[in-house]
Design a protein around this motif. Sequence first.
Motif, PDB file in Angstrom:
ATOM      1  N   UNK A   3      50.305  33.491  32.820  1.00 31.49           N
ATOM      2  CA  UNK A   3      49.006  32.911  33.121  1.00 31.49           C
ATOM      3  C   UNK A   3      49.297  34.528  32.897  1.00 31.49           C
ATOM      4  N   UNK A   4      47.992  35.044  31.869  1.00 33.17           N
ATOM      5  CA  UNK A   4      47.449  36.678  31.698  1.00 33.17           C
ATOM      6  C   UNK A   4      46.271  36.342  32.645  1.00 33.17           C
ATOM      7  N   UNK A   5      46.434  37.548  33.208  1.00 31.04           N
ATOM      8  CA  UNK A   5      45.408  37.834  34.197  1.00 31.04           C
ATOM      9  C   UNK A   5      44.186  38.686  33.479  1.00 31.04           C
ATOM     10  N   UNK A   6      42.157  38.521  34.078  1.00 29.05           N
ATOM     11  CA  UNK A   6      41.638  39.061  33.538  1.00 29.05           C
ATOM     12  C   UNK A   6      40.982  39.396  34.504  1.00 29.05           C
ATOM     13  N   UNK A   7      40.727  40.905  34.651  1.00 29.02           N
ATOM     14  CA  UNK A   7      39.677  41.798  36.114  1.00 29.02           C
ATOM     15  C   UNK A   7      38.460  42.492  35.285  1.00 29.02           C
ATOM     16  N   UNK A  25      34.442  38.334  21.462  1.00 26.95           N
ATOM     17  CA  UNK A  25      35.003  37.135  22.366  1.00 26.95           C
ATOM     18  C   UNK A  25      35.198  36.257  22.798  1.00 26.95           C
ATOM     19  N   UNK A  26      36.500  36.213  23.893  1.00 26.12           N
ATOM     20  CA  UNK A  26      37.123  35.316  24.058  1.00 26.12           C
ATOM     21  C   UNK A  26      37.685  34.324  24.197  1.00 26.12           C
ATOM     22  N   UNK A  27      38.009  33.226  24.498  1.00 22.29           N
ATOM     23  CA  UNK A  27      37.590  31.693  24.598  1.00 22.29           C
ATOM     24  C   UNK A  27      38.856  31.041  25.222  1.00 22.29           C
ATOM     25  N   UNK A  28      38.674  30.565  26.747  1.00 22.39           N
ATOM     26  CA  UNK A  28      39.811  29.833  27.019  1.00 22.39           C
ATOM     27  C   UNK A  28      39.201  28.544  27.660  1.00 22.39           C
ATOM     28  N   UNK A  29      40.329  27.968  28.188  1.00 18.64           N
ATOM     29  CA  UNK A  29      39.909  25.939  28.386  1.00 18.64           C
ATOM     30  C   UNK A  29      38.946  26.421  29.568  1.00 18.64           C
ATOM     31  N   UNK A  30      38.468  25.183  30.036  1.00 23.81           N
ATOM     32  CA  UNK A  30      37.725  25.182  30.789  1.00 23.81           C
ATOM     33  C   UNK A  30      37.926  23.417  30.753  1.00 23.81           C
ATOM     34  N   UNK A  43      32.560  37.733  27.538  1.00 25.67           N
ATOM     35  CA  UNK A  43      31.593  38.577  26.111  1.00 25.67           C
ATOM     36  C   UNK A  43      33.074  39.827  26.727  1.00 25.67           C
ATOM     37  N   UNK A  44      34.380  40.515  25.867  1.00 24.87           N
ATOM     38  CA  UNK A  44      34.738  41.331  26.322  1.00 24.87           C
ATOM     39  C   UNK A  44      34.504  42.151  26.656  1.00 24.87           C
ATOM     40  N   UNK A  45      33.234  42.678  26.477  1.00 20.59           N
ATOM     41  CA  UNK A  45      32.629  43.337  27.523  1.00 20.59           C
ATOM     42  C   UNK A  45      32.216  43.361  28.695  1.00 20.59           C
ATOM     43  N   UNK A  46      32.718  42.331  28.945  1.00 20.51           N
ATOM     44  CA  UNK A  46      32.427  42.119  30.272  1.00 20.51           C
ATOM     45  C   UNK A  46      33.720  42.287  31.052  1.00 20.51           C
ATOM     46  N   UNK A  47      34.983  43.347  30.458  1.00 19.32           N
ATOM     47  CA  UNK A  47      36.286  43.111  30.881  1.00 19.32           C
ATOM     48  C   UNK A  47      36.510  44.424  31.560  1.00 19.32           C
TER      49      UNK A  47
END
Length: 76
Positions: A3-7, A25-30, A43-47
């Motif tokens: 898995x990748x980590x998002x900070x 925008x990043x889309x991931x499974x939910x 939103x990429x700006x939130x990372x």
Amino acid sequence: MPAAVLVYRDGHSEEISSYSIIDRVMYTKSDYYSSGSWTRSIQIADLDIPATLKQNQQRGVKFDLPSGPCEVVIRP
């Protein structure tokens, strides 16, 4: 594939197994049953991009970002 980590900019982090990045925008499974949606948008700006890249590099995970505005990134 690990898995990748998002900070995030607020300091919290999460692991994701697959994602697509389209535009900013990043889309991931939910989980539909808990969230009411099959996908989630981030939103990429939130990372915190430097921290996200560093965390994934330390874990040996390849984390790709678009190199330009017309590029789409998909991670299975």
